[in-house]
Write an enzyme that holds these catalytic residues in place. Structure first.
Site, PDB file in Angstrom:
ATOM      1  N   LEU A 235      10.760   1.722  -3.071  1.00  0.00           N
ATOM      2  CA  LEU A 235      11.230   2.532  -2.720  1.00  0.00           C
ATOM      3  C   LEU A 235      10.821   4.249  -3.612  1.00  0.00           C
ATOM      4  O   LEU A 235      11.360   3.720  -4.326  1.00  0.00           O
ATOM      5  CB  LEU A 235      12.490   1.954  -3.401  1.00  0.00           C
ATOM      6  N   ASP A 236      10.789   4.854  -2.195  1.00  0.00           N
ATOM      7  CA  ASP A 236      11.124   6.296  -2.405  1.00  0.00           C
ATOM      8  C   ASP A 236       9.858   5.981  -3.270  1.00  0.00           C
ATOM      9  O   ASP A 236       9.747   7.931  -3.635  1.00  0.00           O
ATOM     10  CB  ASP A 236      12.321   7.207  -3.143  1.00  0.00           C
ATOM     11  N   GLN A 237       8.590   5.607  -2.805  1.00  0.00           N
ATOM     12  CA  GLN A 237       7.331   5.800  -3.831  1.00  0.00           C
ATOM     13  C   GLN A 237       6.546   6.344  -3.443  1.00  0.00           C
ATOM     14  O   GLN A 237       5.045   5.915  -2.868  1.00  0.00           O
ATOM     15  CB  GLN A 237       7.099   4.672  -5.226  1.00  0.00           C
TER      16      GLN A 237
END
Length: 291
Positions: A235-237
Site C-alpha cells: 500500500l502506497d509504496q
C-alpha cells in the site's frame, strides 16, 4: 484542431555498455527513421541504461507492428528482454477513472479532457459511491456505481470482480485512482501493474489514517504535498511518478490546508497521468526515470 504529427515512441532499458546509442541510432538510420526527440540516462548504482526515442512515423517504410518485430531483435541483442516497448501516438489512449466521494481530481481531469489539454478518451468513471455520477454524465461519459459493502468479505470480493470486469472491457492504457478510497486486492494490482496510478497526500508515512490534514495542522507542518505513484500490492509504496509541495504557515486553518492539498493533488495527478500516457515513465525496480 489540427492533428499532431504521428510518431512511434521507443522506450528501452538494458545493462549499460559501450555502443548502445550507436546501435539504436544505426538501426533507425538504416530504415530512414527521423528522430524527433531522444533522451538518455545511465544509473551508475545499478549500471542500467535508459532511453526514450520519438521517431516520425512517416519516415519509416513500415508500420508499428513491423517496427516492434525488427526492434525486438535489437532489444534482445542488447539484453533488454522485457524492458522495452514501442508505441504509436496514432492510437488513442483510453483511461478509466475510479472515484469515491471527493470530486476535485475528477473535476480537474474532466476539465482538462474537455478542453483538449489532455487528449485522451475517458472510457468510463466507476465509483463506489454515486455522488459523482452527475458531473460524469454531464461530460457524456458513462458512470458505473459499484458499492462495496462494509464487513462483508464475500460482498467486497464480488464488488472487485465487477470492478475488474467494468475496467477490463475497455482495455485502458491507464486506470486512475482519482481519490478512490478502496484498497485494490493483490491480484488486481498484479493485473494492472504499470497501468494503475494513485494520488494521495505526501504526509505519509506520518499522519496515517483518517483526517491527515487535521493531524498535520496539530503538528504545525510547513509543507503540504501530493504523490502520484503506480499501484502495487504494498500500500502506497509503488514507484513514484511525480510529487510537489506548497508552503503553509500558522495562519492557515484546517480548511485552508485541505484546499491547498487538493490543489496540489490535482496538478500532480494530471502531470503523472500525462507522462504515463506519453510513455515518459520508465520503471526499474521501485524507481522511475522520467523523460
Amino acid at each position: 484542431m489540427p492533428q499532431p504529427e504521428r510518431r512511434y515512441v521507443i522506450t528501452f532499458g538494458c545493462p549499460d555498455r559501450t555502443g548502445i546509442v550507436a546501435r539504436i541510432s544505426s538501426f533507425l538510420a538504416e530504415h530512414g527513421g527521423w528522430i524527433i526527440e531522444a533522451a538518455y540516462h545511465t544509473d551508475p548504482t545499478t549500471n542500467w541504461f535508459f532511453t526514450r526515442q520519438e521517431v516520425r512515423a512517416d519516415s519509416l517504410p513500415f508500420g508499428v507492428a513491423e517496427l516492434r518485430e525488427r526492434f525486438g531483435r535489437i532489444a534482445r541483442e542488447l539484453g533488454a528482454n522485457a524492458n522495452w516497448r514501442v508505441t504509436d501516438t496514432g492510437e488513442r489512449r483510453r483511461v478509466v477513472l475510479l472515484v469515491s466521494k471527493e470530486g476535485h481530481c475528477l473535476y480537474d481531469l474532466l476539465g482538462r479532457v474537455a478542453s483538449h489539454e489532455l487528449d485522451v478518451d475517458v472510457s468510463a468513471v466507476i465509483g463506489n459511491h454515486s455522488d459523482l455520477a452527475g458531473i460524469t454524465r454531464a461530460h457524456g461519459i458513462p458512470f458505473h456505481h459499484v458499492p462495496f459493502p462494509a464487513n462483508d468479505p464475500e460482498g467486497r470480493q464480488a464488488a472487485f470482480a465487477q470492478l475488474r470486469q467494468l475496467v477490463d472491457v475497455h482495455r485502458p492504457h491507464a486506470v486512475v485512482l482519482a481519490r478512490f478510497m478502496q484498497i485494490l486486492p493483490t491480484e488486481l494490482c498484479a493485473d494492472w501493474a504499470g497501468r494503475a496510478l494513485n494520488i494521495h497526500h505526501s504526509f505519509l508515512p506520518s499522519f496515517v489514517g483518517a483526517r491527515p490534514y487535521h493531524q498535520a495542522h496539530g503538528r504545525g507542518v510547513k509543507l503540504v504535498g501530493a504523490t502520484c505513484h503506480y499501484v502495487t500490492a504494498e500500500l502506497d509504496q509503488g514507484p513514484i511518478i511525480e510529487q510537489d509541495v506548497i508552503r503553509v504557515d500558522h495562519t492557515d486553518s484546517i480548511p485552508d490546508m485541505v484546499r491547498k492539498g487538493r490543489d496540489i493533488e490535482k496538478v500532480v495527478l494530471a502531470r503523472g497521468l500525462r507522462w504515463h500516457l506519453e510513455d515518459r515513465v520508465l520503471v526499474h525496480g521501485n524507481q522511475t526515470v522520467i523523460f
